[in-house]
Write a protein that holds these residues in place. Structure first.
Motif, PDB file in Angstrom:
ATOM      1  N   LEU A  98       0.834  -1.201   0.000  1.00  0.00           N
ATOM      2  CA  LEU A  98       0.000   0.000   0.000  1.00  0.00           C
ATOM      3  C   LEU A  98       0.869   1.252   0.000  1.00  0.00           C
ATOM      4  N   ARG A  99       1.921   1.256   0.802  1.00  0.00           N
ATOM      5  CA  ARG A  99       2.819   2.415   0.811  1.00  0.00           C
ATOM      6  C   ARG A  99       3.442   2.621  -0.574  1.00  0.00           C
ATOM      7  N   ALA A 100       3.830   1.523  -1.219  1.00  0.00           N
ATOM      8  CA  ALA A 100       4.411   1.633  -2.556  1.00  0.00           C
ATOM      9  C   ALA A 100       3.399   2.229  -3.534  1.00  0.00           C
ATOM     10  N   LEU A 101       2.130   1.815  -3.406  1.00  0.00           N
ATOM     11  CA  LEU A 101       1.083   2.335  -4.284  1.00  0.00           C
ATOM     12  C   LEU A 101       0.903   3.835  -4.076  1.00  0.00           C
ATOM     13  N   VAL A 102       0.819   4.260  -2.831  1.00  0.00           N
ATOM     14  CA  VAL A 102       0.604   5.678  -2.526  1.00  0.00           C
ATOM     15  C   VAL A 102       1.773   6.516  -3.031  1.00  0.00           C
TER      16      VAL A 102
END
Length: 442
Positions: free
Chosen positions: A260-264
């Motif tokens: 999720l952090r990578a996506l954001v």
């Protein structure tokens, strides 16, 4: 203590100032008023940047400014300002603010430490100490082309440091949004935030919850759609302010989901690149990225309880958007697009002939597909799914149709993805007394 930097000792050139701003400065000066370029434009020009907005400070009152310019309109209740309009460009002209409780034709009104109306006119020295950060309190004098520094802003530019003017706790109580401005400007300028300026974030950050949601929406656009979104996001996290502005995002990231952090972060980086390339961006896509983690987790939780897939996603979107809009007032025209992007995500897993073509014809397909690509870090299967759809779009429609229909035309095999929970069909009850042999006690 006043420091005057003469023309030969600073880098500001009039060729880098908009013609509209110069016209305003010269007309005020020629009419006998003091006229200065002030604020972010002076700061950015001194740093070698190319500001888009130019603000002017003067000892002329708003009515006097209006009397000089036919293309002027007066705005604002909290802060009375003059806007001089030159086609698409607006030059904002502010009268020097005073520090006294009485003065001129204006008035000041403070509620619970917050300034809700402030139209006390004063001197340039008073105006300087009323500004927020020292680097924003530099004045370019159109009379002799010098830069006037009353509060140490030039030193902060040299030190690459953000410092508030006055007592930080008092200034944040006056206007809590200054905390977000500190983070945003530090990210934009690659500055550090002075320890005393950052110290109250932990104890006063909750005051952002009392700021107008519409104002926080505007501030969010400046944070994330100003070309420095990724750095602003990381700065908000480092300062502990993200949870007060986007509590939904902070909560999802606290679960430690690295995908999720990578996506954001990739979504923010992509937005920054589009802005740098002069391409259009929409707040809807970016807010969809920021809120995705909580929407996804809520939808999966409701599907695990047996809720229909479409209803689970719809309910999750409404729930998360409703919570976030209590803090940041995202307009409905954007939330509608966000909900469509989210709702289309499970449909990418349905790689059947009719559904593929129906999805490709959807008006939000491109945005939803770009969102799908951001999700590649979620799992190898999700990465494979993104590659399949990317390849499918390159095929002529008839070739893709034949491949999906089993015609043997070379194409990627439909990817294997985890199936969504099966939709539970509700059993209908027969109305009492209508079935044969029904005793009415079913």
């Amino acid at each position: 203590m006043l420091r005057i930097i003469p023309r030969e000792q600073h880098s500001i050139s009039r060729k880098n100032i908009s013609k509209a701003a110069l016209r305003v400065l010269y007309r005020l000066h020629d009419a006998g008023f003091d006229a200065y370029l002030v604020g972010g434009a002076v700061r950015d020009l001194l740093l070698g940047g190319h500001p888009k907005d130019f603000d002017v400070a003067t000892n002329a009152t708003p009515d006097e400014v209006k009397g000089l310019f036919r293309n002027c309109r007066l705005i604002g209740r909290r802060f009375r300002l003059a806007h001089v309009v030159f086609g698409p460009e607006i030059i904002e002209v502010a009268t020097f603010r005073g520090t006294g409780e009485e003065g001129g034709e204006g008035d000041r009104h403070i509620v619970d430490g917050r300034i809700v109306r402030d139209n006390i006119w004063g001197t340039i020295e008073e105006d300087a100490v009323r500004r927020d950060f020292r680097v924003n309190a530099l004045y370019y004098d159109i009379g002799d082309f010098s830069v006037r520094d009353y509060v140490g802003g030039m030193q902060d530019l040299e030190d690459s440091t953000m410092r508030l003017i006055g007592d930080p706790e008092l200034r944040y109580r006056e206007d809590p949004v200054r905390m977000l401005r500190a983070a945003r400007l530090a990210a934009k300028l690659n500055f550090t935030i002075d320890k005393a300026t950052a110290a109250p974030f932990a104890t006063l950050g909750h005051l952002l919850g009392e700021a107008a949601p519409a104002r926080l929406f505007d501030e969010s656009l400046k944070l994330f759609l100003g070309g420095h979104g990724l750095k602003s996001f990381r700065m908000l996290e480092a300062c502990g302010l993200l949870k007060f502005l986007f509590p939904v995002t902070a909560r999802a990231l606290e679960r430690g989901d690295e995908a999720l952090r990578a996506l954001v972060e990739q979504g923010l980086a992509n937005t920054d690149k589009r802005i740098a390339d002069g391409k259009s961006v929409t707040p809807a896509f970016l807010f969809a990225v920021l809120l995705w983690g909580e929407v996804r987790d809520q939808a999966h939780a409701w599907m695990a309880e047996g809720l229909d897939v479409n209803e689970a996603w719809q309910r999750a979107a409404v729930h998360v958007v409703g919570e976030q809009c209590q803090r940041v007032a995202i307009p409905r025209r954007f939330t509608f697009t966000m909900e469509e992007i989210w709702a289309l995500q499970p449909r990418f897993e349905q790689v059947h002939r009719k559904r593929v073509f129906r999805l490709m014809a959807h008006p939000r397909f491109r945005a939803a597909f770009d969102f799908l690509l951001l999700r590649a870090h979620e799992s190898p299967q999700m990465n494979e799914l993104g590659e399949w759809w990317a390849h499918a779009q390159q095929l002529p429609p008839e070739v893709l149709a034949q491949a999906l229909g089993g015609g043997g035309v070379p194409s990627p095999e439909p990817p294997t993805v985890a199936a969504a929970p099966a939709r539970k069909r509700r059993r209908r009850r027969k109305p009492a007394g209508r079935g044969k042999g029904d005793s009415g006690n079913a």
